[in-house]
Design a protein around this motif. Structure first.
Motif, PDB file in Angstrom:
ATOM      1  N   TYR A  59       0.830  -1.202   0.000  1.00  0.00           N
ATOM      2  CA  TYR A  59       0.000   0.000   0.000  1.00  0.00           C
ATOM      3  C   TYR A  59       0.866   1.256   0.000  1.00  0.00           C
ATOM      4  N   ARG A  60       1.779   1.334   0.938  1.00  0.00           N
ATOM      5  CA  ARG A  60       2.662   2.502   1.042  1.00  0.00           C
ATOM      6  C   ARG A  60       3.956   2.213   0.285  1.00  0.00           C
ATOM      7  N   ASP A  62       6.229   4.860  -0.596  1.00  0.00           N
ATOM      8  CA  ASP A  62       7.007   6.101  -0.650  1.00  0.00           C
ATOM      9  C   ASP A  62       8.103   6.218   0.396  1.00  0.00           C
ATOM     10  N   ASP A  70       0.892   5.605  -4.381  1.00  0.00           N
ATOM     11  CA  ASP A  70       0.529   4.610  -3.375  1.00  0.00           C
ATOM     12  C   ASP A  70      -0.119   3.401  -4.057  1.00  0.00           C
ATOM     13  N   SER A  91       0.064  -5.401   2.932  1.00  0.00           N
ATOM     14  CA  SER A  91       0.385  -4.126   3.558  1.00  0.00           C
ATOM     15  C   SER A  91       0.503  -4.248   5.069  1.00  0.00           C
TER      16      SER A  91
END
Length: 166
Positions: A59-60, A62, A70, A91
């Motif tokens: 999901y993340r 970054d 995302d 996630s």
């Protein structure tokens, strides 16, 4: 299995140690599978011409690449470009609202990164592999036949023991 028909799976996760561990896990359990890793969703999108059957997507994305898309945006792009590709979200986000949003918007499954994640992915990939249903039916049939053979041998042994003692 030729390259054209090889089952291809993409792992999209910005944690290189985690994605490498998952890649190794999948390759050990599915030796004929092609597994490719991507640190960003953008890189995955550019590689969709390789026609992955499944994308395991964080999901993340970054932490290593600030400003990277995302998982939700990446999933939308995958679904638009390659709707036949199955997207599994993996996630650390444990919020039920996040999981429900992904499922509502097209994820095949939402898994939390925990000690059960790898076996759950193995189960899902096994279910998605082409021809696995036929093999499962054959396994059930063989198990049933084995049971009948065992019962037949037991009946024969009982009859022989009755003849000997009778």
């Amino acid at each position: 299995m030729d390259q054209e028909n090889k089952y291809v799976i993409f792992i999209v996760d910005d944690d290189p140690l985690f994605s490498q561990a998952l890649e190794q896990y999948l390759k050990e359990r599915f030796p004929g599978m092609s597994v490719e890793r991507f640190a960003t969703g953008e890189a995955c999108i550019h590689a969709l011409d390789r026609k992955p059957h499944t994308v395991i997507l964080d999901y993340r994305l970054d932490s290593e690449f600030p400003g990277a898309w995302d998982g939700l945006k990446v999933m939308h792009k995958i679904n638009a470009i390659s709707p036949e590709t199955c997207v599994i979200i993996l996630s650390s986000q444990e919020k039920i609202q996040t999981a429900l949003q992904f499922i509502r918007e097209g994820a095949y499954e939402y898994l939390v990164k925990d000690e059960q994640a790898f076996p759950a992915i193995q189960r899902i990939v096994s279910e998605l592999l082409p021809g696995e249903e036929d093999e499962t039916e054959n396994d059930k049939e063989e198990a049933g036949n084995s049971m009948y053979r065992i019962i037949g041998v037991l009946v024969l042994l009982i009859l022989i023991s009755l003849l000997i003692t009778g």
